[in-house]
Design a protein around this motif. Structure first.
Motif, mmCIF file in Angstrom:
data_model
loop_
_atom_site.group_PDB
_atom_site.id
_atom_site.type_symbol
_atom_site.label_atom_id
_atom_site.label_comp_id
_atom_site.label_asym_id
_atom_site.label_seq_id
_atom_site.Cartn_x
_atom_site.Cartn_y
_atom_site.Cartn_z
ATOM 1 N N HIS A 70 0.837 -1.210 0.000
ATOM 2 C CA HIS A 70 0.000 0.000 0.000
ATOM 3 C C HIS A 70 0.866 1.253 0.000
ATOM 4 O O HIS A 70 1.929 1.288 0.612
ATOM 5 C CB HIS A 70 -0.919 0.002 1.222
ATOM 6 C CG HIS A 70 -1.914 -1.127 1.215
ATOM 7 N ND1 HIS A 70 -1.587 -2.395 1.619
ATOM 8 C CD2 HIS A 70 -3.206 -1.174 0.817
ATOM 9 C CE1 HIS A 70 -2.649 -3.184 1.488
ATOM 10 N NE2 HIS A 70 -3.652 -2.464 1.002
ATOM 11 N N CYS A 71 0.358 2.273 -0.677
ATOM 12 C CA CYS A 71 1.046 3.572 -0.736
ATOM 13 C C CYS A 71 1.269 4.099 0.688
ATOM 14 O O CYS A 71 0.368 4.047 1.522
ATOM 15 C CB CYS A 71 0.192 4.555 -1.535
ATOM 16 S SG CYS A 71 0.745 6.254 -1.432
ATOM 17 N N ILE A 72 2.450 4.594 0.942
ATOM 18 C CA ILE A 72 2.777 5.053 2.295
ATOM 19 C C ILE A 72 1.910 6.247 2.722
ATOM 20 O O ILE A 72 1.697 6.462 3.907
ATOM 21 C CB ILE A 72 4.289 5.392 2.415
ATOM 22 C CG1 ILE A 72 4.675 5.572 3.881
ATOM 23 C CG2 ILE A 72 4.658 6.614 1.572
ATOM 24 C CD1 ILE A 72 6.146 5.477 4.153
ATOM 25 N N TYR A 73 1.373 6.995 1.765
ATOM 26 C CA TYR A 73 0.542 8.154 2.111
ATOM 27 C C TYR A 73 -0.958 7.850 2.094
ATOM 28 O O TYR A 73 -1.621 7.954 3.097
ATOM 29 C CB TYR A 73 0.836 9.324 1.162
ATOM 30 C CG TYR A 73 2.275 9.761 1.179
ATOM 31 C CD1 TYR A 73 2.873 10.179 2.361
ATOM 32 C CD2 TYR A 73 3.045 9.742 0.023
ATOM 33 C CE1 TYR A 73 4.201 10.571 2.379
ATOM 34 C CE2 TYR A 73 4.369 10.133 0.035
ATOM 35 C CZ TYR A 73 4.944 10.549 1.218
ATOM 36 O OH TYR A 73 6.247 10.928 1.235
ATOM 37 N N CYS A 74 -1.468 7.444 0.921
ATOM 38 C CA CYS A 74 -2.931 7.341 0.786
ATOM 39 C C CYS A 74 -3.453 5.954 1.125
ATOM 40 O O CYS A 74 -4.649 5.729 1.150
ATOM 41 C CB CYS A 74 -3.375 7.745 -0.616
ATOM 42 S SG CYS A 74 -2.883 6.570 -1.895
ATOM 43 N N LYS A 75 -2.530 4.991 1.335
ATOM 44 C CA LYS A 75 -2.925 3.652 1.770
ATOM 45 C C LYS A 75 -3.641 2.847 0.676
ATOM 46 O O LYS A 75 -4.252 1.826 0.959
ATOM 47 C CB LYS A 75 -3.828 3.775 3.009
ATOM 48 C CG LYS A 75 -3.701 2.657 4.005
ATOM 49 C CD LYS A 75 -4.579 2.890 5.216
ATOM 50 C CE LYS A 75 -6.057 2.719 4.935
ATOM 51 N NZ LYS A 75 -6.886 2.824 6.153
ATOM 52 N N MET A 111 -7.905 2.133 -7.459
ATOM 53 C CA MET A 111 -8.166 3.431 -8.112
ATOM 54 C C MET A 111 -8.432 4.541 -7.097
ATOM 55 O O MET A 111 -8.865 4.292 -5.979
ATOM 56 C CB MET A 111 -9.402 3.312 -9.013
ATOM 57 C CG MET A 111 -9.209 2.397 -10.184
ATOM 58 S SD MET A 111 -10.784 2.164 -11.033
ATOM 59 C CE MET A 111 -10.338 0.809 -12.123
ATOM 60 N N LYS A 112 -8.229 5.792 -7.544
ATOM 61 C CA LYS A 112 -8.580 6.965 -6.738
ATOM 62 C C LYS A 112 -10.096 7.144 -6.813
ATOM 63 O O LYS A 112 -10.759 6.568 -7.669
ATOM 64 C CB LYS A 112 -7.899 8.208 -7.294
ATOM 65 C CG LYS A 112 -6.408 8.053 -7.443
ATOM 66 C CD LYS A 112 -5.704 8.114 -6.123
ATOM 67 C CE LYS A 112 -4.293 7.585 -6.267
ATOM 68 N NZ LYS A 112 -3.665 7.279 -5.007
ATOM 69 N N ARG A 113 -10.615 8.023 -5.944
ATOM 70 C CA ARG A 113 -12.067 8.139 -5.833
ATOM 71 C C ARG A 113 -12.744 8.504 -7.160
ATOM 72 O O ARG A 113 -13.723 7.872 -7.560
ATOM 73 C CB ARG A 113 -12.428 9.168 -4.763
ATOM 74 C CG ARG A 113 -13.847 8.997 -4.264
ATOM 75 C CD ARG A 113 -14.140 9.988 -3.177
ATOM 76 N NE ARG A 113 -13.840 11.336 -3.682
ATOM 77 C CZ ARG A 113 -13.795 12.425 -2.925
ATOM 78 N NH1 ARG A 113 -14.014 12.328 -1.641
ATOM 79 N NH2 ARG A 113 -13.518 13.603 -3.440
ATOM 80 N N ALA A 388 5.327 4.772 -3.088
ATOM 81 C CA ALA A 388 4.119 5.599 -3.023
ATOM 82 C C ALA A 388 3.475 5.604 -4.396
ATOM 83 O O ALA A 388 4.106 5.254 -5.388
ATOM 84 C CB ALA A 388 4.477 7.022 -2.611
ATOM 85 N N CYS A 389 2.210 5.999 -4.452
ATOM 86 C CA CYS A 389 1.532 6.036 -5.742
ATOM 87 C C CYS A 389 2.012 7.241 -6.549
ATOM 88 O O CYS A 389 2.517 8.221 -5.992
ATOM 89 C CB CYS A 389 0.019 6.058 -5.562
ATOM 90 S SG CYS A 389 -0.613 7.586 -4.871
ATOM 91 N N ASN A 390 1.814 7.154 -7.854
ATOM 92 C CA ASN A 390 2.219 8.196 -8.782
ATOM 93 C C ASN A 390 1.586 9.549 -8.411
ATOM 94 O O ASN A 390 2.251 10.586 -8.431
ATOM 95 C CB ASN A 390 1.777 7.755 -10.179
ATOM 96 C CG ASN A 390 2.383 8.584 -11.271
ATOM 97 O OD1 ASN A 390 3.546 8.956 -11.193
ATOM 98 N ND2 ASN A 390 1.609 8.885 -12.277
ATOM 99 N N ALA A 391 0.301 9.519 -8.024
ATOM 100 C CA ALA A 391 -0.415 10.762 -7.726
ATOM 101 C C ALA A 391 0.206 11.467 -6.521
ATOM 102 O O ALA A 391 0.423 12.678 -6.532
ATOM 103 C CB ALA A 391 -1.887 10.476 -7.478
ATOM 104 N N ASP A 392 0.497 10.699 -5.476
ATOM 105 C CA ASP A 392 1.077 11.310 -4.279
ATOM 106 C C ASP A 392 2.491 11.807 -4.538
ATOM 107 O O ASP A 392 2.877 12.874 -4.059
ATOM 108 C CB ASP A 392 1.096 10.304 -3.125
ATOM 109 C CG ASP A 392 -0.249 10.242 -2.434
ATOM 110 O OD1 ASP A 392 -0.910 11.291 -2.353
ATOM 111 O OD2 ASP A 392 -0.643 9.162 -1.990
ATOM 112 N N ASN A 393 3.246 11.020 -5.282
ATOM 113 C CA ASN A 393 4.611 11.417 -5.605
ATOM 114 C C ASN A 393 4.598 12.775 -6.311
ATOM 115 O O ASN A 393 5.370 13.674 -5.996
ATOM 116 C CB ASN A 393 5.235 10.342 -6.504
ATOM 117 C CG ASN A 393 6.740 10.426 -6.520
ATOM 118 O OD1 ASN A 393 7.289 11.519 -6.493
ATOM 119 N ND2 ASN A 393 7.408 9.288 -6.546
HETATM 120 ZN ZN LIG Z 1 -0.910 7.328 -2.635
#
Ligand SMILES: [Zn+2]
Length: 460
Positions: A70-75, A111-113, A388-393
């Motif tokens: 899981h992404c370290i930020y958004c899980k 996926m994101k929301r 982490a996911c691409n979006a958070d990065n």
């Molecule tokens: Zn993320």
């Protein structure tokens, strides 16, 4: 020492197995080994009974191919880039939507929301008309989406204009001018804009990510890359021969201007766009050509561009005045394609099925995240790198980690650490000392402490 010798033997055996039996073996450290680009899996090494911890970024990222991390930020669970490329190559996105939904359903949680909402709508259509394609569904959704989106955006524009009254008079005037252009973009009113080669190249780079053919993808990247260089800042500049060669693949006898080369590249890209039936690419080229000719164009509003221009161009000199942060906070409320379904639909209304499918999962792609950013002296060592996911990065950019972590539940990083601890304990694919290093860096850079008591083979 012993371990590394055993690894070496295992490595040689891998090579032999490949040569004699033709079995596809995955894990090879040789950067030019052809198996790298083929089916590449850690589980292949199971048959040899030995697994070794990852030693570089590529191997680290690749863990998400066969393991849920899981992404370290958004899980959110992370998706390995190669998995997505593989779907693209197999035509999962361009085929009938029922097939698409069947293949992608297991990835809905990734996926994101905003993307999840789009996917749910697509799944509904797939039940009614299983033979339709992604692009047709997006066009159907478009009419309602645009009305809803513009309403939300216009409301936030109003708030911004109100807040801008606190700006110094000269900035206020400039800001109004900026908003006038944004208003035209929002309502799709044609206006005159100067052609920017760098922006063109950047947009092409984004669009070609979903071109399934790697040679064509490479070609498009190569011919547009010179447009991001200094030489293209002024349309009258003469372009050196080596750049010209990269763009035209033929020897140039006479020197030509940046404008000439821009037109040539736009023409080439458009031809390929037509051949691939990529309306988004063709539209970009037509618009760009009109800009060069000084004609009015319609440029769709982009949330990302807006935020970028606002922070870097319009308000930069205001820092550290609190109005700067207030205005940025308001503009961050603008819907983005990761959080808002209408925004995703409107953004991709001219995209083809490959692009739409790719973009549904792209924000969730696994990336290497430097806890201490490289710009502030952080190293590339795995003890400073997490997943982490691409979006958070992208969203974090060069922000200090503790500032970015403020947006998230402080318990999210523990989920990431539980994943990597499990992989380390059960399969020895991550070195315990790297995990300890990551946790220590998180404490220093992110001001968040995690529990590593389950980790075997660590320092303590
Ligand atoms: Zn993320």
């Amino acid at each position: 020492m012993l371990i590394s010798r055993v690894n070496l033997i295992a490595y040689n055996r891998v090579g032999i197995a490949k040569n004699s039996s033709g079995i596809s073996v995955g894990y090879c450290r040789n950067p030019i080994c052809p198996t790298i680009s083929n089916k590449n899996s850690y589980s292949d090494t199971v048959s040899f009974g030995i697994k070794t911890p990852v030693t570089n970024h590529k191997e680290f990222r690749m863990l998400t191919k066969d393991h849920v991390i899981h992404c370290i930020y958004c899980k959110k669970p992370l998706i390995y880039h190669g998995t997505l490329r593989d779907m693209l190559a197999r035509g999962v996105f361009s085929g009938p939507v029922s097939e698409f939904v069947k293949e992608i359903s297991p990835y809905r949680d990734y996926m994101k929301r905003g993307q999840q909402q789009v996917f749910d709508q697509i799944a509904k259509y797939a039940e009614k008309c299983p033979q339709t394609h992604l692009e047709e569904i997006l066009q159907l959704l478009h009419q309602n989406s645009i009305k809803r989106l513009v309403k939300t955006q216009a409301r936030i524009f109003k708030l911004l204009i109100e807040e801008s009254k606190k700006l110094p008079p000269d900035m206020q005037k400039r800001f109004r001018q900026f908003m006038k252009v944004q208003h035209k973009r929002l309502y799709e009113i044609p206006y005159q804009e100067k052609f920017n080669p760098e922006t063109f190249a950047y947009k092409v780079h984004k669009m070609v990510q979903s071109v399934p053919n790697p040679e064509l993808r490479g070609y498009l990247l190569r011919i547009t890359a010179p447009m991001t260089t200094e030489k293209f800042k002024n349309p009258e500049n003469l372009i050196p021969r080596e750049l010209g060669l990269q763009m035209t693949s033929s020897r140039i006898d006479k020197l030509h201007t940046a404008k000439d080369f821009s037109e040539y590249v736009i023409y080439r890209v458009q031809k390929i766009g037509e051949r691939l039936d990529r309306q988004d690419i063709v539209r970009l080229c037509r618009t760009s050509q009109r800009m060069i000719e000084g004609k009015k164009v319609i440029i769709p509003f982009s949330n990302k561009e807006f935020l970028k221009e606002l922070a870097k161009v319009e308000l930069a000199e205001l820092r550290p005045n609190p109005v700067y942060y207030d205005m940025l906070a308001i503009s961050r409320k603008l819907p983005s394609s990761n959080s808002n379904m209408s925004s995703f639909v409107v953004k991709h209304r001219y995209s083809n099925s490959d692009t739409i499918g790719y973009q549904l999962l792209k924000p969730s792609i696994t990336t290497i995240e430097h806890e201490q950013t490289r710009t502030s002296g952080g190293s590339d060592a795995l003890s400073n790198c997490v997943l982490a996911c691409n979006a958070d990065n992208f969203d974090r950019g060069s922000m200090p980690q503790y500032v970015y972590l403020d947006r998230w539940n402080k318990k999210n990083p523990q989920v990431y650490f539980d994943d990597v601890i499990k992989i380390s304990n059960e399969e020895n694919l991550i070195s315990p000392s790297d995990i300890e290093g990551q946790a220590l860096t998180l404490k220093e850079q992110g001001h968040v402490e995690v529990d590593l008591s389950a980790l075997k083979g660590g320092e303590k």
